[in-house]
Design a protein around this motif. Sequence first.
Motif, PDB file in Angstrom:
ATOM      1  N   THR A 193       0.850  -1.198   0.000  1.00 34.93           N
ATOM      2  CA  THR A 193       0.000   0.000   0.000  1.00 34.93           C
ATOM      3  C   THR A 193       0.888   1.251   0.000  1.00 34.93           C
ATOM      4  OG1 THR A 193      -0.137  -0.158   2.416  1.00 34.93           O
ATOM      5  CG2 THR A 193      -1.985  -1.079   1.145  1.00 34.93           C
ATOM      6  N   PRO A 194       1.620   1.483  -1.101  1.00 30.77           N
ATOM      7  CA  PRO A 194       2.612   2.570  -1.125  1.00 30.77           C
ATOM      8  C   PRO A 194       2.020   3.979  -1.010  1.00 30.77           C
ATOM      9  CG  PRO A 194       2.374   1.614  -3.301  1.00 30.77           C
ATOM     10  CD  PRO A 194       1.588   0.743  -2.354  1.00 30.77           C
ATOM     11  N   GLN A 195       0.731   4.131  -1.254  1.00 28.73           N
ATOM     12  CA  GLN A 195       0.130   5.465  -1.166  1.00 28.73           C
ATOM     13  C   GLN A 195      -0.280   5.824   0.261  1.00 28.73           C
ATOM     14  OE1 GLN A 195       0.713   6.931  -3.772  1.00 28.73           O
ATOM     15  NE2 GLN A 195       0.894   5.223  -5.173  1.00 28.73           N
ATOM     16  N   THR A 196      -0.265   4.842   1.153  1.00 30.00           N
ATOM     17  CA  THR A 196      -0.731   5.068   2.522  1.00 30.00           C
ATOM     18  C   THR A 196       0.455   5.185   3.475  1.00 30.00           C
ATOM     19  OG1 THR A 196      -2.708   3.760   2.034  1.00 30.00           O
ATOM     20  CG2 THR A 196      -2.180   4.137   4.365  1.00 30.00           C
ATOM     21  N   ALA A 197       0.580   6.348   4.113  1.00 29.32           N
ATOM     22  CA  ALA A 197       1.656   6.568   5.077  1.00 29.32           C
ATOM     23  C   ALA A 197       1.429   5.718   6.325  1.00 29.32           C
ATOM     24  CB  ALA A 197       1.744   8.039   5.459  1.00 29.32           C
ATOM     25  N   ILE A 198       2.503   5.154   6.855  1.00 25.40           N
ATOM     26  CA  ILE A 198       2.434   4.393   8.101  1.00 25.40           C
ATOM     27  C   ILE A 198       3.408   4.995   9.098  1.00 25.40           C
ATOM     28  CG2 ILE A 198       1.676   2.251   7.003  1.00 25.40           C
ATOM     29  CD1 ILE A 198       4.588   1.233   7.238  1.00 25.40           C
ATOM     30  N   THR A 199       3.138   4.765  10.370  1.00 29.28           N
ATOM     31  CA  THR A 199       4.044   5.257  11.413  1.00 29.28           C
ATOM     32  C   THR A 199       4.571   4.134  12.287  1.00 29.28           C
ATOM     33  OG1 THR A 199       2.174   5.741  12.868  1.00 29.28           O
ATOM     34  CG2 THR A 199       2.995   7.554  11.483  1.00 29.28           C
ATOM     35  N   THR A 200       4.074   2.900  12.106  1.00 30.88           N
ATOM     36  CA  THR A 200       4.590   1.760  12.867  1.00 30.88           C
ATOM     37  C   THR A 200       4.840   0.589  11.930  1.00 30.88           C
ATOM     38  OG1 THR A 200       2.397   0.895  13.399  1.00 30.88           O
ATOM     39  CG2 THR A 200       3.384   2.406  14.999  1.00 30.88           C
ATOM     40  N   PHE A 201       5.881  -0.178  12.262  1.00 34.14           N
ATOM     41  CA  PHE A 201       6.220  -1.391  11.528  1.00 34.14           C
ATOM     42  C   PHE A 201       7.179  -2.205  12.387  1.00 34.14           C
ATOM     43  CE2 PHE A 201       8.545   2.298   9.990  1.00 34.14           C
ATOM     44  CZ  PHE A 201       9.880   1.966  10.211  1.00 34.14           C
ATOM     45  N   THR A 202       7.318  -3.475  12.066  1.00 40.09           N
ATOM     46  CA  THR A 202       8.147  -4.367  12.885  1.00 40.09           C
ATOM     47  C   THR A 202       9.500  -4.647  12.234  1.00 40.09           C
ATOM     48  OG1 THR A 202       7.368  -6.414  11.869  1.00 40.09           O
ATOM     49  CG2 THR A 202       6.061  -5.535  13.732  1.00 40.09           C
ATOM     50  N   GLN A 203      10.407  -5.183  13.039  1.00 40.42           N
ATOM     51  CA  GLN A 203      11.711  -5.595  12.519  1.00 40.42           C
ATOM     52  C   GLN A 203      11.521  -6.715  11.500  1.00 40.42           C
ATOM     53  OE1 GLN A 203      14.969  -4.271  13.607  1.00 40.42           O
ATOM     54  NE2 GLN A 203      15.400  -5.181  11.619  1.00 40.42           N
ATOM     55  N   ALA A 204      10.543  -7.595  11.713  1.00 40.59           N
ATOM     56  CA  ALA A 204      10.276  -8.670  10.748  1.00 40.59           C
ATOM     57  C   ALA A 204       9.872  -8.088   9.397  1.00 40.59           C
ATOM     58  CB  ALA A 204       9.183  -9.594  11.281  1.00 40.59           C
ATOM     59  N   LEU A 218       9.520  -5.323   3.339  1.00 37.47           N
ATOM     60  CA  LEU A 218       8.139  -4.876   3.140  1.00 37.47           C
ATOM     61  C   LEU A 218       7.922  -3.380   3.368  1.00 37.47           C
ATOM     62  CD1 LEU A 218       6.285  -7.827   4.905  1.00 37.47           C
ATOM     63  CD2 LEU A 218       6.803  -7.537   2.470  1.00 37.47           C
ATOM     64  N   ILE A 219       8.899  -2.698   3.944  1.00 40.57           N
ATOM     65  CA  ILE A 219       8.735  -1.288   4.292  1.00 40.57           C
ATOM     66  C   ILE A 219       9.569  -0.419   3.352  1.00 40.57           C
ATOM     67  CG2 ILE A 219       8.930   0.437   6.145  1.00 40.57           C
ATOM     68  CD1 ILE A 219       6.847  -1.868   6.579  1.00 40.57           C
ATOM     69  N   ARG A 220       8.978   0.677   2.899  1.00 39.70           N
ATOM     70  CA  ARG A 220       9.636   1.619   1.996  1.00 39.70           C
ATOM     71  C   ARG A 220       9.622   3.017   2.609  1.00 39.70           C
ATOM     72  NH1 ARG A 220       9.780  -2.879  -0.064  1.00 39.70           N
ATOM     73  NH2 ARG A 220       9.187  -3.489  -2.154  1.00 39.70           N
ATOM     74  N   PHE A 221      10.624   3.804   2.221  1.00 40.04           N
ATOM     75  CA  PHE A 221      10.558   5.240   2.469  1.00 40.04           C
ATOM     76  C   PHE A 221      10.463   5.893   1.102  1.00 40.04           C
ATOM     77  CE2 PHE A 221      12.022   9.547   2.739  1.00 40.04           C
ATOM     78  CZ  PHE A 221      11.321  10.015   3.848  1.00 40.04           C
ATOM     79  N   LEU A 222       9.459   6.743   0.921  1.00 38.59           N
ATOM     80  CA  LEU A 222       9.241   7.423  -0.351  1.00 38.59           C
ATOM     81  C   LEU A 222       9.494   8.911  -0.162  1.00 38.59           C
ATOM     82  CD1 LEU A 222       6.863   5.080   0.124  1.00 38.59           C
ATOM     83  CD2 LEU A 222       6.492   5.647  -2.255  1.00 38.59           C
ATOM     84  N   HIS A 223      10.537   9.432  -0.815  1.00 38.50           N
ATOM     85  CA  HIS A 223      10.839  10.857  -0.736  1.00 38.50           C
ATOM     86  C   HIS A 223       9.798  11.627  -1.549  1.00 38.50           C
ATOM     87  CE1 HIS A 223      13.011  14.652  -1.648  1.00 38.50           C
ATOM     88  NE2 HIS A 223      13.269  14.532  -0.354  1.00 38.50           N
TER      89      HIS A 223
END
Length: 130
Positions: free
Chosen positions: A77-88, A94-99
């Motif tokens: 879901t690259p269009q949806t900002a998240i603020t929590t995620f796990t080390q797994a 699975l986690i991206r940072f989009l500038h």
Amino acid sequence: PTVFPPTFDMSNEGLSPEPAKGGPVPELTNSRLRVKKGEAVVMMETNFNTTDTNTGFAGLTYTVSNVTNGQFAHRDTPQTAITTFTQAEVNGGLIRFLHNNSNSAPSFNVRVSDGSTTTSNQAASVVFDG
């Protein structure tokens, strides 16, 4: 005798072995980002890593705050900002940072919890190639 490399344990979604060093409370050992203008960067252990001897990767939860000039998002879901995620999730790519494609460097604070202890917020180390 033939020596074979150790097998890769897929029973934990390929995320074994569990963290083996550190203390019984989480210790944030990496919180860094290198990003170019407009780039989407896949987060890896070199970006986020925590040691905690009694908590597995799925139990280590990062919380990011004060995120500027971009957002963290799940791969699906690259269009949806998240603020929590796990080390797994980080280890699984699975986690991206989009500038946000501005000429400004991103910044953010991060803390990690093992479910009972949470570290204090720390400013992440960011290298920006504008």
